[in-house]
Design a protein around this motif. Structure first.
Motif, PDB file in Angstrom:
ATOM      1  N   VAL A 112     -44.160  16.708  22.694  1.00 19.99           N
ATOM      2  CA  VAL A 112     -44.550  17.903  21.938  1.00 19.99           C
ATOM      3  C   VAL A 112     -43.669  18.057  20.707  1.00 19.99           C
ATOM      4  O   VAL A 112     -44.156  18.344  19.592  1.00 19.99           O
ATOM      5  CB  VAL A 112     -44.470  19.155  22.833  1.00 19.99           C
ATOM      6  N   LEU A 113     -42.379  17.877  20.871  1.00 22.42           N
ATOM      7  CA  LEU A 113     -41.459  18.007  19.740  1.00 22.42           C
ATOM      8  C   LEU A 113     -41.707  16.922  18.700  1.00 22.42           C
ATOM      9  O   LEU A 113     -41.636  17.180  17.489  1.00 22.42           O
ATOM     10  CB  LEU A 113     -40.012  17.947  20.245  1.00 22.42           C
ATOM     11  N   GLN A 114     -41.974  15.697  19.147  1.00 21.86           N
ATOM     12  CA  GLN A 114     -42.259  14.625  18.200  1.00 21.86           C
ATOM     13  C   GLN A 114     -43.540  14.917  17.413  1.00 21.86           C
ATOM     14  O   GLN A 114     -43.605  14.640  16.203  1.00 21.86           O
ATOM     15  CB  GLN A 114     -42.386  13.301  18.957  1.00 21.86           C
ATOM     16  N   SER A 115     -44.539  15.493  18.086  1.00 22.14           N
ATOM     17  CA  SER A 115     -45.761  15.889  17.375  1.00 22.14           C
ATOM     18  C   SER A 115     -45.474  16.999  16.371  1.00 22.14           C
ATOM     19  O   SER A 115     -46.018  17.014  15.247  1.00 22.14           O
ATOM     20  CB  SER A 115     -46.808  16.344  18.397  1.00 22.14           C
ATOM     21  N   HIS A 116     -44.592  17.924  16.767  1.00 22.39           N
ATOM     22  CA  HIS A 116     -44.233  19.015  15.857  1.00 22.39           C
ATOM     23  C   HIS A 116     -43.506  18.473  14.634  1.00 22.39           C
ATOM     24  O   HIS A 116     -43.691  18.978  13.505  1.00 22.39           O
ATOM     25  CB  HIS A 116     -43.357  20.013  16.603  1.00 22.39           C
ATOM     26  N   VAL A 117     -42.717  17.443  14.812  1.00 22.76           N
ATOM     27  CA  VAL A 117     -42.024  16.838  13.676  1.00 22.76           C
ATOM     28  C   VAL A 117     -43.028  16.260  12.689  1.00 22.76           C
ATOM     29  O   VAL A 117     -42.903  16.408  11.461  1.00 22.76           O
ATOM     30  CB  VAL A 117     -41.042  15.747  14.169  1.00 22.76           C
ATOM     31  N   LYS A 118     -44.042  15.588  13.199  1.00 28.91           N
ATOM     32  CA  LYS A 118     -45.073  15.029  12.323  1.00 28.91           C
ATOM     33  C   LYS A 118     -45.776  16.128  11.533  1.00 28.91           C
ATOM     34  O   LYS A 118     -46.060  15.980  10.340  1.00 28.91           O
ATOM     35  CB  LYS A 118     -46.079  14.245  13.158  1.00 28.91           C
ATOM     36  N   THR A 119     -46.021  17.249  12.238  1.00 30.11           N
ATOM     37  CA  THR A 119     -46.692  18.366  11.563  1.00 30.11           C
ATOM     38  C   THR A 119     -45.825  18.937  10.446  1.00 30.11           C
ATOM     39  O   THR A 119     -46.298  19.183   9.321  1.00 30.11           O
ATOM     40  CB  THR A 119     -47.033  19.464  12.577  1.00 30.11           C
ATOM     41  N   THR A 120     -44.555  19.167  10.745  1.00 30.86           N
ATOM     42  CA  THR A 120     -43.652  19.736   9.732  1.00 30.86           C
ATOM     43  C   THR A 120     -43.420  18.760   8.587  1.00 30.86           C
ATOM     44  O   THR A 120     -43.316  19.177   7.419  1.00 30.86           O
ATOM     45  CB  THR A 120     -42.312  20.113  10.384  1.00 30.86           C
ATOM     46  N   ARG A 121     -43.368  17.466   8.883  1.00 30.70           N
ATOM     47  CA  ARG A 121     -43.215  16.486   7.811  1.00 30.70           C
ATOM     48  C   ARG A 121     -44.458  16.460   6.931  1.00 30.70           C
ATOM     49  O   ARG A 121     -44.357  16.331   5.696  1.00 30.70           O
ATOM     50  CB  ARG A 121     -42.952  15.104   8.406  1.00 30.70           C
ATOM     51  N   GLY A 122     -45.643  16.595   7.564  1.00 34.19           N
ATOM     52  CA  GLY A 122     -46.871  16.669   6.775  1.00 34.19           C
ATOM     53  C   GLY A 122     -46.877  17.900   5.891  1.00 34.19           C
ATOM     54  O   GLY A 122     -47.293  17.842   4.710  1.00 34.19           O
ATOM     55  N   GLY A 123     -46.416  19.025   6.445  1.00 35.48           N
ATOM     56  CA  GLY A 123     -46.342  20.248   5.635  1.00 35.48           C
ATOM     57  C   GLY A 123     -45.367  20.079   4.482  1.00 35.48           C
ATOM     58  O   GLY A 123     -45.624  20.562   3.361  1.00 35.48           O
ATOM     59  N   ALA A 124     -44.258  19.397   4.713  1.00 35.22           N
ATOM     60  CA  ALA A 124     -43.294  19.171   3.640  1.00 35.22           C
ATOM     61  C   ALA A 124     -43.894  18.294   2.544  1.00 35.22           C
ATOM     62  O   ALA A 124     -43.655  18.512   1.336  1.00 35.22           O
ATOM     63  CB  ALA A 124     -42.031  18.530   4.217  1.00 35.22           C
ATOM     64  N   THR A 125     -44.692  17.315   2.930  1.00 39.72           N
ATOM     65  CA  THR A 125     -45.343  16.448   1.936  1.00 39.72           C
ATOM     66  C   THR A 125     -46.308  17.261   1.068  1.00 39.72           C
ATOM     67  O   THR A 125     -46.368  17.097  -0.168  1.00 39.72           O
ATOM     68  CB  THR A 125     -46.098  15.316   2.645  1.00 39.72           C
ATOM     69  N   VAL A 126     -47.068  18.153   1.713  1.00 41.23           N
ATOM     70  CA  VAL A 126     -47.987  19.028   0.960  1.00 41.23           C
ATOM     71  C   VAL A 126     -47.203  19.922   0.015  1.00 41.23           C
ATOM     72  O   VAL A 126     -47.594  20.137  -1.148  1.00 41.23           O
ATOM     73  CB  VAL A 126     -48.839  19.857   1.931  1.00 41.23           C
ATOM     74  N   ASP A 127     -46.075  20.461   0.512  1.00 39.46           N
ATOM     75  CA  ASP A 127     -45.251  21.329  -0.334  1.00 39.46           C
ATOM     76  C   ASP A 127     -44.701  20.575  -1.531  1.00 39.46           C
ATOM     77  O   ASP A 127     -44.590  21.132  -2.640  1.00 39.46           O
ATOM     78  CB  ASP A 127     -44.117  21.929   0.488  1.00 39.46           C
TER      79      ASP A 127
END
Length: 353
Positions: A112-127
């Motif tokens: 779950v945490l590893q999936s959350h990392v992917k999500t936050t990294r994707g959000g950072a890329t969008v930002d």
């Protein structure tokens, strides 16, 4: 009458001769025995303060539990790896299942945490993409503001038009700062999740160790003989609860062999050294003679190794001849060695050199 006296005299004379003959034979025997003993004492250092020794290993339990089965009897011969004792493993099995379930939960949490990392990294890329767009828009508004500012000086535009451009510049600058802050928050979340992942990975290692501990408890529930030898007396019963580290019995180790510990007086050891030949006689088998050699000589008397060694500086002193333990290894493969038991008394003669 005279004939009877003569007969008695002959009988007495014969008896005296027999007595003298027997006495002379006894005397000669004593002289021969004394000479032999004297020569032996000159040739050998002798002691009857000696015993057969063997390593007696305590068998310890490496797990706690109730005794389920006992598979040895008093004084039984065992071989290395033979099962001696079985502990009840039901509780250990339950603990193993609990540990495996906790490990599965920790591994799921890590995913779950590893999936959350992917999500936050994707959000950072969008930002980051938004920052590029906001930066371009800010640059455009800055250029437009500079142009309108020059036009305002020549009164080519009205102040109202200039203020509108200035407002759009401030909005663009605010958007740019907001997007940068959003990126910072995303990066911070990523760091937090990475830290949580490190904690989760450590928790998984801990859960794995708990599973390994349960597996070891299941393994340690089977207590086996550490070497070849003979068991001592059985002191435990089925159903008895034993603690981890508790001694469940003793075993005479056959692999380490047997030896003699002979206690010689201090006046006898001056010429003794390692490798010196010795003759050994066991009281239980007086007709068998064993050969041996000195393996080591104790660096101190037996009394010095006691819990409370004597102190001659206190009280009245009475000089007593001390004894030194000497370890003697059997030097031959006499078939009688298998019959020897630890604690048997022996007599030892060490050849003088």
């Amino acid at each position: 009458m005279s004939d009877k006296l003569k007969t008695y005299e002959k009988i007495d004379h014969a008896a005296v001769k027999v007595t003298y003959t027997v006495a002379l034979a006894i005397l000669l025997g004593l002289l021969v025995w004394g000479a032999y003993t004297f020569l032996q004492f000159r040739k050998y250092e002798y002691t009857n303060d000696a015993q057969v020794k063997s390593y007696i290993n305590p068998i310890l339990s490496r797990a706690s539990g109730y005794v389920d089965q006992i598979r040895y009897t008093d004084h039984q011969q065992v071989h290395k790896g033979d099962t001696l004792l079985l502990l009840d493993i039901n509780e250990a099995r339950v603990q193993l299942q609990q540990s495996k379930a906790a490990l599965a939960t920790a591994e799921a949490q890590l995913k779950v945490l590893q999936s959350h990392v992917k999500t936050t990294r994707g959000g950072a890329t969008v930002d980051q993409a938004k920052i590029a767009a906001a930066e371009a828009q800010l640059w455009q508004q800055q250029k437009e503001f500079d142009r309108y500012q020059n036009l305002l000086k020549t009164e080519a535009v009205t102040r109202q038009q200039f203020e509108a451009v200035q407002t759009r510049l401030e909005v663009a600058r605010s958007n740019y700062e907001a997007v940068k802050n959003t990126l910072g928050v995303s990066i911070g979340k990523t760091r937090d999740v990475n830290a949580q992942i490190a904690v989760a990975e450590a928790d998984i290692e801990q859960r794995k160790a708990a599973v390994e501990r349960c597996l070891l408890d299941l393994k340690y529930a089977v207590i086996t003989a550490p070497s070849n030898g003979f068991m001592g007396s059985r002191t435990i019963q089925e159903g008895q609860y034993i603690q981890k580290g508790q001694t469940i019995g003793f075993m005479v180790d056959k692999n380490q062999g047997k030896w003699i510990v002979a206690n010689f007086e201090e006046t006898q050891i001056a010429q003794m050294h390692e490798g010196q030949a010795a003759k050994i006689t066991i009281d239980a088998y007086p007709d068998a003679e064993f050969r041996g050699q000195i393996e080591s000589i104790s660096p101190a008397t037996g009394a010095q190794f006691s819990l409370l060694p004597p102190d001659n500086a206190t009280g009245n002193f009475v000089k007593i001849t001390q004894r030194f333990p000497i370890k003697i290894r059997f030097a031959d493969d006499n078939p009688m060695l298998d019959k020897l038991r630890a604690g048997m008394n022996a007599e030892v003669s060490v050849l003088r050199e």
